[in-house]
Design a protein around this motif. Sequence first.
Motif, PDB file in Angstrom:
ATOM      1  N   ARG A  81      -0.412  26.215 -26.991  1.00 37.92           N
ATOM      2  CA  ARG A  81      -1.055  27.463 -27.405  1.00 37.92           C
ATOM      3  C   ARG A  81      -0.347  28.068 -28.589  1.00 37.92           C
TER       4      ARG A  81
ATOM      5  N   SER B 184       3.107  27.422 -12.972  1.00 38.93           N
ATOM      6  CA  SER B 184       2.184  28.145 -13.847  1.00 38.93           C
ATOM      7  C   SER B 184       0.731  27.861 -13.486  1.00 38.93           C
TER       8      SER B 184
ATOM      9  N   ARG C 237      -1.711  30.732 -17.246  1.00 43.25           N
ATOM     10  CA  ARG C 237      -1.545  32.040 -17.873  1.00 43.25           C
ATOM     11  C   ARG C 237      -0.218  32.656 -17.442  1.00 43.25           C
TER      12      ARG C 237
ATOM     13  N   GLU D 209       2.391  37.216 -12.273  1.00 42.05           N
ATOM     14  CA  GLU D 209       1.406  38.238 -12.615  1.00 42.05           C
ATOM     15  C   GLU D 209       1.970  39.634 -12.400  1.00 42.05           C
TER      16      GLU D 209
ATOM     17  N   ASN E  66       3.788  35.800 -19.114  1.00 47.35           N
ATOM     18  CA  ASN E  66       2.748  34.966 -19.711  1.00 47.35           C
ATOM     19  C   ASN E  66       3.387  33.988 -20.689  1.00 47.35           C
TER      20      ASN E  66
END
Length: 544
Positions: free
Chosen positions: A7, A188, A191, A214, A219
């Motif tokens: 990413r 993971s 996200r 979370e 992240n």
Amino acid sequence: MRHALVRRLAAHLGAVSLITGLLTVATPAAAAADAVTDLGVSFPYSSAGLAVGGDRVFAAAHDRIIVADTEGNLTGDVVTGLLAIRELALNADGTRLYAALGGRNEVVEIDTASLAVTRRFDLSARCPSALALLGERLWVGHGCGGDTGGVVGLDLSATAPAPVALVDGLRFTPELAAAADTLVVERSDGRFSDVLIYDAGGGTPVLRGTIEGELHRMNGLRALALTPDGTTLVTATDSPFHYTRFDTRTLAATGTYGDGWDGYAAAVATAGDGAYVAAGRDWGSNDLTLYDTATGAVMFAADQPDAEALAEGLAFSGQDIFMLLRSSTDRLLLWRVTGTGLPASTLEVTAAMYATVGSPATIEGRLTRADGKPLALKPLMVTRRTVYGTKEPITGVRTGEDGTFSFEDTPQERGELGYLVYWEGDDRYRRSNAAVTLTVRDRSTLTLDGPETGTAGTTVQLTGTLTAGGRPPSPGSVITVQRKVFVDDVIDGSVRLPPVTVNDDGTFTLTDTLAIAGRYDYLAQYRGDTASSSAKATHRITVE
């Protein structure tokens, strides 16, 4: 974390490059022990394994391991015949080095004296990537995509250890960390990253608890580090833009390092005594920042303007730090940063809030010891971060006898302009740095025109134009006008006329009544905004 790197790479390809040219290092004589060494290979990748111990430094360069001494000098030794090295791990006495070879689905053991591969551990179809070593137990994080990720353990005391699964079915390759009796495993969902804490003191690890990703908004986790006693965990994530400290006993978050926008996390390491946390960042203000582990205070920060930090490429060696960088020409570099345990120095830097395109801006500051006494005649390294995000050196800056310094710079573009001032330190005091940001605005021009004479009791019209950087100003820009009347050169009154809103093309019009005979002086002013500077104009009318 490998999915995070994908990413991040996509984001980088769409961003303006921070790299402006081949890395050059200007090292002051007092800090000559610091060095950046070109490891002699092209390296277009975003992560590179690093291990330090036994008076040597081992750097993974995709298909080989390059060896340097702890002064940062290449020894000439290279381990070749490897493929797609993901990570390195070195045992406590520095006699055995382990490398995860994702390209061959195996982990190799290397004798550091002969640099020969002594054993190969087959991890077929597992795609090994992350390594964590606890005594004679090597933990390997693996994953080939889908739900194939997990962690296996290898008992290195056995002649031919078979992989024993600890965690299976992970969607992504996990990051690992291990110290004392604690093993940490990332899990993971693509996200957020949970962190599993295991008690590994009794042989077979037992899950102690889970830090929920979370809940803590973790992240894109990229790296993990434990203090040597295993009680403190530091996580490096893409978001939030800081490193988070956790207690591995209570699983509670106990602090952060680098709150705010300091750049993307790339790597993290802890000192051998646990006193410091080293944070490596790419695409940010500093490549390296050293924090006090307990308080989170910044001990110093440093930057290589034409290079970026690599994931997994950070390690302590006593009071020194080694860091792997990639230069603007895709060269693999080894950066040695010395003196992390010396007494502190303090660097302060200030500047005006705003600067104007084309006008010199002054940046000044002072370098002192922790007790406030000046550090005189010290050369400073200054890096300008342009409005485009590129980094450029400013040379010739040094402190005076009283520790103060000052330099001028003339910005050429509108936007945020940053300056990082960095002192390399010497053999008595630790390095330090400070930064300041200027908001650079376009230069505004304002005109005010009208008749030069008038008759008492009549009305006159004044016109003008406001431009910012040669263009019309921001919509809704307002001009204020002050009128002073002089009779026989004695002021008879001063009045602020109603404000005037500028038209879309930058023009404006106002009217005024000339009540009495005398000299009418008008002062029109534009206060400016974040994009354009202030401006003023005058006009005089003689009234009979």
